[in-house]
Design an enzyme around this catalytic site. Sequence first.
Site, PDB file in Angstrom:
ATOM      1  N   GLY A  10       0.773  -1.246   0.000  1.00 25.19           N
ATOM      2  CA  GLY A  10       0.000   0.000   0.000  1.00 25.19           C
ATOM      3  C   GLY A  10       0.799   1.289   0.000  1.00 25.19           C
ATOM      4  O   GLY A  10       0.263   2.346  -0.325  1.00 25.19           O
ATOM      5  N   THR A  11       2.076   1.215   0.370  1.00 23.20           N
ATOM      6  CA  THR A  11       2.877   2.453   0.385  1.00 23.20           C
ATOM      7  C   THR A  11       3.633   2.647  -0.931  1.00 23.20           C
ATOM      8  O   THR A  11       4.407   3.581  -1.072  1.00 23.20           O
ATOM      9  CB  THR A  11       3.886   2.474   1.557  1.00 23.20           C
ATOM     10  OG1 THR A  11       4.820   1.401   1.384  1.00 23.20           O
ATOM     11  CG2 THR A  11       3.188   2.331   2.897  1.00 23.20           C
ATOM     12  N   GLY A  15      -0.192   2.027  -5.101  1.00 18.23           N
ATOM     13  CA  GLY A  15      -0.858   1.665  -3.856  1.00 18.23           C
ATOM     14  C   GLY A  15      -1.336   2.857  -3.059  1.00 18.23           C
ATOM     15  O   GLY A  15      -2.480   2.888  -2.591  1.00 18.23           O
ATOM     16  N   ARG A  34       5.713  -3.432   7.325  1.00 16.82           N
ATOM     17  CA  ARG A  34       6.765  -3.929   8.205  1.00 16.82           C
ATOM     18  C   ARG A  34       7.092  -2.828   9.208  1.00 16.82           C
ATOM     19  O   ARG A  34       6.911  -1.640   8.915  1.00 16.82           O
ATOM     20  CB  ARG A  34       8.014  -4.280   7.388  1.00 16.82           C
ATOM     21  CG  ARG A  34       7.818  -5.476   6.477  1.00 16.82           C
ATOM     22  CD  ARG A  34       9.141  -5.921   5.859  1.00 16.82           C
ATOM     23  NE  ARG A  34       9.696  -4.900   4.986  1.00 16.82           N
ATOM     24  CZ  ARG A  34       9.436  -4.803   3.685  1.00 16.82           C
ATOM     25  NH1 ARG A  34       8.622  -5.663   3.100  1.00 16.82           N
ATOM     26  NH2 ARG A  34       9.983  -3.839   2.962  1.00 16.82           N
ATOM     27  N   LYS A 131       2.235 -12.064 -14.119  1.00 16.74           N
ATOM     28  CA  LYS A 131       0.901 -11.624 -13.701  1.00 16.74           C
ATOM     29  C   LYS A 131      -0.170 -12.614 -14.163  1.00 16.74           C
ATOM     30  O   LYS A 131      -1.125 -12.898 -13.430  1.00 16.74           O
ATOM     31  CB  LYS A 131       0.599 -10.233 -14.265  1.00 16.74           C
ATOM     32  CG  LYS A 131       1.374  -9.103 -13.596  1.00 16.74           C
ATOM     33  CD  LYS A 131       0.924  -7.752 -14.157  1.00 16.74           C
ATOM     34  CE  LYS A 131       1.632  -6.596 -13.465  1.00 16.74           C
ATOM     35  NZ  LYS A 131       1.166  -5.282 -13.979  1.00 16.74           N
ATOM     36  N   ARG A 135      -2.988 -14.879 -11.991  1.00 16.67           N
ATOM     37  CA  ARG A 135      -4.417 -15.018 -12.318  1.00 16.67           C
ATOM     38  C   ARG A 135      -4.835 -16.489 -12.305  1.00 16.67           C
ATOM     39  O   ARG A 135      -5.863 -16.850 -11.732  1.00 16.67           O
ATOM     40  CB  ARG A 135      -4.715 -14.437 -13.707  1.00 16.67           C
ATOM     41  CG  ARG A 135      -4.622 -12.932 -13.817  1.00 16.67           C
ATOM     42  CD  ARG A 135      -5.050 -12.484 -15.217  1.00 16.67           C
ATOM     43  NE  ARG A 135      -5.029 -11.029 -15.358  1.00 16.67           N
ATOM     44  CZ  ARG A 135      -5.542 -10.372 -16.390  1.00 16.67           C
ATOM     45  NH1 ARG A 135      -6.100 -11.058 -17.390  1.00 16.67           N
ATOM     46  NH2 ARG A 135      -5.490  -9.049 -16.448  1.00 16.67           N
TER      47      ARG A 135
END
Length: 306
Positions: A10-11, A15, A34, A131, A135
């Site tokens: 997310g960072t 994200g 973390r 990727k 999937r």
Amino acid sequence: MASKILFIGGTGYIGKFIVEASAKAGHPTFVLVRESTLSNPAKSVVIYNFKNLGVNFLIGDLFDHESLVKAIKQVDVVISTVGHAQLVEQDRIIAAIKEAGNVKRFFPSEFGNDVDRVNAVEPAKSAFATKANVRRAIEAEGIPYTYVSSNFFSGYFLLSFNQPGATAPPRDKVVILGDGNPKAVFNKEDDIATYTIKAVDDPRTLNKILYIKPPANTISFNDLVSLWEKKIGKTLERIYVPEEQLLKNIQEASVPVNVVLSIGHSVFVKGDHTNFEIEPSFGVEASELYPDVKYTTVDEYLKQFV
């Protein structure tokens, strides 16, 4: 009730936009971090912004299975925005989701081309294949999913016009891969985030690819250059690189130039953003599903650089 969302990665670049959109849309928003990330000076602005938005931090690690399961058990939806190096490690997230048993939907780290519909050469070919393998693993485990195919980030591709190393749009000459005619799609990062979060609780996007292909952001490279020329009142020298030459350039270049060029080959020469029809059996288009979203057009985006 808005779904609780956990972000992994997310960072990172895309994200942070999606985390912000999640919090602003009223979703209880969790970010797996973390300990070292919380105290990392390079991440301090992002962490500060997240705190102000009421984001919850869960201490954990992609490589610590127990911490992943524990974090996932607290939410309904998992969104992975891990970077290139961790794409292959998403099997760990899949295993944790499977064990937790409560996830209503998983968004793996995608946010680019539709990797099942590409005509790419190395090194882009391997990145797309990674990727695609993720999937297949999600589908094999029967995990509910949405794959977001958001094509190009405006913040990178409209800023640089795909000129390796450029930090602003061109003012005198521009290198165009191929003949400049295939159409590509350029989306502002905030809009990608908005559409992604709208899809979270939408049954229409369940087990589908969400394509972000707004009409006003779908444009050929030649037309993009012409649009830019109009804005700056100047004609640029256009240098066309034929496919054969481009393939040679890709083979001779090293990282990251070969990556940029090979993605450029897929999109600008092969037309991989727009060379297929979206069929209802596998996909839906964001600007059609959410006509209320006022997205930033390519034309509007370029104004800031004039």
